[in-house]
Design a protein around this motif. Structure first.
Motif, PDB file in Angstrom:
ATOM      1  N   ILE A  18       0.864  -1.179   0.000  1.00 13.26           N
ATOM      2  CA  ILE A  18       0.000   0.000   0.000  1.00 13.26           C
ATOM      3  C   ILE A  18       0.896   1.223   0.000  1.00 13.26           C
ATOM      4  O   ILE A  18       1.782   1.345   0.850  1.00 13.26           O
ATOM      5  CB  ILE A  18      -0.911   0.014   1.236  1.00 13.26           C
ATOM      6  N   ASP A  19       0.677   2.103  -0.949  1.00 14.72           N
ATOM      7  CA  ASP A  19       1.427   3.363  -1.024  1.00 14.72           C
ATOM      8  C   ASP A  19       0.558   4.480  -0.478  1.00 14.72           C
ATOM      9  O   ASP A  19      -0.535   4.738  -0.988  1.00 14.72           O
ATOM     10  CB  ASP A  19       1.844   3.660  -2.460  1.00 14.72           C
ATOM     11  N   HIS A  20       1.055   5.121   0.591  1.00 12.05           N
ATOM     12  CA  HIS A  20       0.344   6.196   1.272  1.00 12.05           C
ATOM     13  C   HIS A  20       1.118   7.490   1.049  1.00 12.05           C
ATOM     14  O   HIS A  20       2.350   7.496   1.110  1.00 12.05           O
ATOM     15  CB  HIS A  20       0.255   5.872   2.769  1.00 12.05           C
ATOM     16  N   PRO A  21       0.428   8.608   0.801  1.00 13.96           N
ATOM     17  CA  PRO A  21       1.126   9.862   0.522  1.00 13.96           C
ATOM     18  C   PRO A  21       2.057  10.342   1.638  1.00 13.96           C
ATOM     19  O   PRO A  21       3.068  10.980   1.366  1.00 13.96           O
ATOM     20  CB  PRO A  21       0.017  10.880   0.279  1.00 13.96           C
ATOM     21  N   LEU A  22       1.772  10.013   2.903  1.00  9.50           N
ATOM     22  CA  LEU A  22       2.619  10.443   4.015  1.00  9.50           C
ATOM     23  C   LEU A  22       3.536   9.342   4.539  1.00  9.50           C
ATOM     24  O   LEU A  22       4.673   9.596   4.909  1.00  9.50           O
ATOM     25  CB  LEU A  22       1.756  10.952   5.180  1.00  9.50           C
ATOM     26  N   HIS A  23       3.038   8.122   4.598  1.00 10.46           N
ATOM     27  CA  HIS A  23       3.781   7.024   5.213  1.00 10.46           C
ATOM     28  C   HIS A  23       4.613   6.211   4.229  1.00 10.46           C
ATOM     29  O   HIS A  23       5.369   5.340   4.638  1.00 10.46           O
ATOM     30  CB  HIS A  23       2.814   6.086   5.951  1.00 10.46           C
ATOM     31  N   GLY A  24       4.467   6.468   2.943  1.00 15.08           N
ATOM     32  CA  GLY A  24       5.212   5.711   1.939  1.00 15.08           C
ATOM     33  C   GLY A  24       4.629   4.326   1.759  1.00 15.08           C
ATOM     34  O   GLY A  24       3.434   4.111   1.920  1.00 15.08           O
ATOM     35  N   GLY A  25       5.483   3.358   1.444  1.00 19.23           N
ATOM     36  CA  GLY A  25       5.038   1.998   1.176  1.00 19.23           C
ATOM     37  C   GLY A  25       4.867   1.185   2.440  1.00 19.23           C
ATOM     38  O   GLY A  25       5.750   1.147   3.291  1.00 19.23           O
TER      39      GLY A  25
END
Length: 88
Positions: A18-25
């Motif tokens: 899952i790629d999250h804009p703040l937490h990365g992968g």
């Protein structure tokens, strides 16, 4: 108790990034999948993700590269997160 689900869930465990804009992968595993979305097992999901956020997901470990799918966080629980496929 009445089941009001629109789509039938299929239990399946596959690795998912899952790629999250703040937490990365974030690496996780699915618990089940349906035509409407997926439930992903992530410890402390409620600390990492919020309802309404957009993320991208990609199944890992296939012979070829899986498509990157945009998803929206629907619900966070202590053991994971429910994601729906996003059209926007």
């Amino acid at each position: 108790m009445e089941n009001r689900r629109e789509h039938v869930r299929t239990p399946i465990k596959v690795p998912l990034r899952i790629d999250h804009p703040l937490h990365g992968g974030l690496m996780a595993a699915t618990r089940d999948i349906s035509d409407g979305g997926v439930f992903v097992v992530i410890e402390d999901a409620h600390r990492l993700l919020r309802g309404g956020e957009l993320v991208s997901g990609q199944i890992q470990g296939l012979p070829g590269e899986a498509p990157l799918v945009r998803m929206r966080v629907v619900r966070c629980e202590s053991g994971g997160v429910a994601l729906t496929y996003a059209d926007d």
